[in-house]
Enzyme design. Structure first.
Site, PDB file in Angstrom:
ATOM      1  N   HIS A  38       0.839  -1.204   0.000  1.00 46.14           N
ATOM      2  CA  HIS A  38       0.000   0.000   0.000  1.00 46.14           C
ATOM      3  C   HIS A  38       0.876   1.256   0.000  1.00 46.14           C
ATOM      4  O   HIS A  38       0.579   2.234  -0.691  1.00 46.14           O
ATOM      5  CB  HIS A  38      -0.881   0.037   1.259  1.00 46.14           C
ATOM      6  CG  HIS A  38      -1.840  -1.105   1.402  1.00 46.14           C
ATOM      7  ND1 HIS A  38      -1.714  -2.057   2.371  1.00 46.14           N
ATOM      8  CD2 HIS A  38      -2.945  -1.432   0.698  1.00 46.14           C
ATOM      9  CE1 HIS A  38      -2.715  -2.919   2.280  1.00 46.14           C
ATOM     10  NE2 HIS A  38      -3.466  -2.577   1.264  1.00 46.14           N
ATOM     11  N   GLN A  62     -17.577  -7.618  -1.353  1.00 52.41           N
ATOM     12  CA  GLN A  62     -16.611  -8.410  -2.117  1.00 52.41           C
ATOM     13  C   GLN A  62     -16.152  -9.653  -1.369  1.00 52.41           C
ATOM     14  O   GLN A  62     -15.306 -10.398  -1.847  1.00 52.41           O
ATOM     15  CB  GLN A  62     -15.427  -7.547  -2.561  1.00 52.41           C
ATOM     16  CG  GLN A  62     -14.484  -7.128  -1.453  1.00 52.41           C
ATOM     17  CD  GLN A  62     -13.490  -6.089  -1.953  1.00 52.41           C
ATOM     18  OE1 GLN A  62     -13.845  -4.968  -2.285  1.00 52.41           O
ATOM     19  NE2 GLN A  62     -12.229  -6.461  -2.020  1.00 52.41           N
ATOM     20  N   LYS A 150      -0.481  -6.735  -8.058  1.00 55.64           N
ATOM     21  CA  LYS A 150      -0.638  -8.009  -7.354  1.00 55.64           C
ATOM     22  C   LYS A 150      -2.028  -8.568  -7.602  1.00 55.64           C
ATOM     23  O   LYS A 150      -2.198  -9.771  -7.776  1.00 55.64           O
ATOM     24  CB  LYS A 150      -0.420  -7.824  -5.863  1.00 55.64           C
ATOM     25  CG  LYS A 150      -0.243  -9.137  -5.183  1.00 55.64           C
ATOM     26  CD  LYS A 150      -0.338  -9.035  -3.720  1.00 55.64           C
ATOM     27  CE  LYS A 150      -1.410  -9.978  -3.296  1.00 55.64           C
ATOM     28  NZ  LYS A 150      -2.017  -9.578  -2.056  1.00 55.64           N
TER      29      LYS A 150
HETATM   30  P1  AMP Z   1      -6.315  -4.140  -0.430  1.00 56.81           P
HETATM   31  O1  AMP Z   1      -6.185  -3.285   0.797  1.00 56.81           O
HETATM   32  O2  AMP Z   1      -5.861  -5.544  -0.258  1.00 56.81           O
HETATM   33  O3  AMP Z   1      -7.666  -4.017  -1.094  1.00 56.81           O
HETATM   34  O4  AMP Z   1      -5.283  -3.528  -1.474  1.00 56.81           O
HETATM   35  C1  AMP Z   1      -5.347  -2.156  -1.846  1.00 56.81           C
HETATM   36  C2  AMP Z   1      -4.461  -1.954  -3.037  1.00 56.81           C
HETATM   37  O5  AMP Z   1      -3.112  -2.296  -2.700  1.00 56.81           O
HETATM   38  C3  AMP Z   1      -4.850  -2.824  -4.243  1.00 56.81           C
HETATM   39  O6  AMP Z   1      -4.754  -2.034  -5.425  1.00 56.81           O
HETATM   40  C4  AMP Z   1      -3.813  -3.907  -4.222  1.00 56.81           C
HETATM   41  O7  AMP Z   1      -3.548  -4.450  -5.495  1.00 56.81           O
HETATM   42  C5  AMP Z   1      -2.604  -3.148  -3.697  1.00 56.81           C
HETATM   43  N1  AMP Z   1      -1.622  -4.085  -3.142  1.00 56.81           N
HETATM   44  C6  AMP Z   1      -1.843  -5.022  -2.186  1.00 56.81           C
HETATM   45  N2  AMP Z   1      -0.708  -5.724  -1.953  1.00 56.81           N
HETATM   46  C7  AMP Z   1       0.239  -5.221  -2.783  1.00 56.81           C
HETATM   47  C8  AMP Z   1       1.610  -5.522  -3.017  1.00 56.81           C
HETATM   48  N3  AMP Z   1       2.243  -6.478  -2.343  1.00 56.81           N
HETATM   49  N4  AMP Z   1       2.277  -4.797  -3.938  1.00 56.81           N
HETATM   50  C9  AMP Z   1       1.638  -3.806  -4.628  1.00 56.81           C
HETATM   51  N5  AMP Z   1       0.355  -3.470  -4.440  1.00 56.81           N
HETATM   52  C10 AMP Z   1      -0.344  -4.171  -3.541  1.00 56.81           C
END
Ligand code: AMP
Length: 291
Positions: A38, A62, A150
């Site tokens: 993030h 989701q 990812k």
């Molecule tokens: P989430 O909080 O899991 O919904 O993720 C929020 C954003 O962070 C999404 O766009 C994910 O793809 C991105 N994200 C999560 N993990 C990673 C990672 N290891 N590297 C890059 N982006 C990430």
């Protein structure tokens, strides 16, 4: 940094930002429990934007009925402290009943792309994602939005929705951030016991085995997938949901590598489900793998 907790307040603010021509406004949608992945999105957004808004919303629609909504990690105070340190202007953290009041009836379906792979294992997941992202876009009215590669299928679906609906928002995809041992950053890594954490490196090891096969000149999908599968089978704590080589645009399975493709993995380690992927770039007959 200001914390905004209602859609009404965020949308009033977004309209003021537009009206006053305050400059490029970028949105980073997250579900909180922030980690280095993030942080990389926030840094990329900060670099080149006048105003950065990060949304923190654990979106119930989701999650499937047997998924981890109730136990999903929530670390709001620590998240806000980190975002303040990164120079974020606004944190938008709405409550679920304000996003989905009684009588809410609308859902966004991105046909085709939503039914395979993650969408097949998690029915309804991508409708929930597309709907909440469209709502966040409508509320925050950003010029650009930042997502991680990812979640490759999610990124593809959001690009499709943004283009199909003429949203006029630049979608920026950012590289996968990994731990030193290769494990891709994920809020769900917090669920792993020490033994599971060691076993979880199987995803990046499987991608490396596939990349090595490609490096040896192998182009047939079956052989590349078999190289990744063999690594996963050798890890007793791992149960794969899928290992697939797909076209980067259509997400259809490919028989061999001819144009840019994605190797996508979903693996269960104990009760934790993890995903990872590698991009297989093809340019002028040259193939290289990006993990
Ligand atoms: P989430 O909080 O899991 O919904 O993720 C929020 C954003 O962070 C999404 O766009 C994910 O793809 C991105 N994200 C999560 N993990 C990673 C990672 N290891 N590297 C890059 N982006 C990430």
């Amino acid at each position: 940094m200001r914390i905004i907790s209602t859609p009404g307040e965020m949308s009033r603010l977004a309209r003021a930002i537009r009206r006053e021509g305050s400059g490029r406004h970028s949105l980073v949608p997250t579900m909180g429990a922030l980690h280095e992945g993030h942080v990389s999105l926030v840094r990329a957004a900060r670099d080149g934007s006048t105003i950065v808004t990060v949304s923190i919303f654990v979106n119930p629609t989701q999650f499937g009925p047997n998924e981890d909504l109730a136990r999903y990690p929530r670390t709001f105070e620590a998240d806000c402290a980190a975002l303040q340190g990164l120079g974020v202007d606004y944190v938008f953290a709405p409550a679920a009943p304000d996003m989905y009041p009684d009588g809410f009836r609308t859902s966004v379906h991105v046909d085709g792309l939503r039914d395979r792979l993650e969408g097949q294992v998690r029915p309804g997941h991508f409708d929930g994602v597309a709907t909440v992202v469209l709502k966040l876009f409508a509320i925050a009215q950003p010029d650009a939005a930042f997502f991680g590669r990812k979640d490759a299928q999610q990124l593809r679906i959001i690009r499709q929705m943004t283009s199909d609906l003429d949203l006029g928002i630049e979608i920026v995809g950012c590289p996968i951030v990994r731990e030193p041992d290769g494990l891709a950053g994920s809020s769900r890594n917090a669920y792993l016991s020490p033994d599971e954490r060691r076993a979880a490196t199987v995803l990046s090891r499987a991608l490396r085995a596939a990349a090595d096969a490609i490096g040896r000149g192998i182009r047939a999908s079956a052989e590349i997938v078999a190289a990744a599968d063999a690594v996963i089978k050798a890890e007793p704590m791992a149960r794969p949901d899928y290992v697939e080589l797909v076209d980067a645009d259509t997400f259809d399975r490919v028989g061999s590598i001819e144009r840019t493709a994605l190797l996508l993995l979903a693996v269960r380690i104990g009760s934790t489900r993890l995903i990872d992927n590698a991009v297989i770039n093809v340019r002028d007959g040259e193939v290289n793998v990006e993990r």
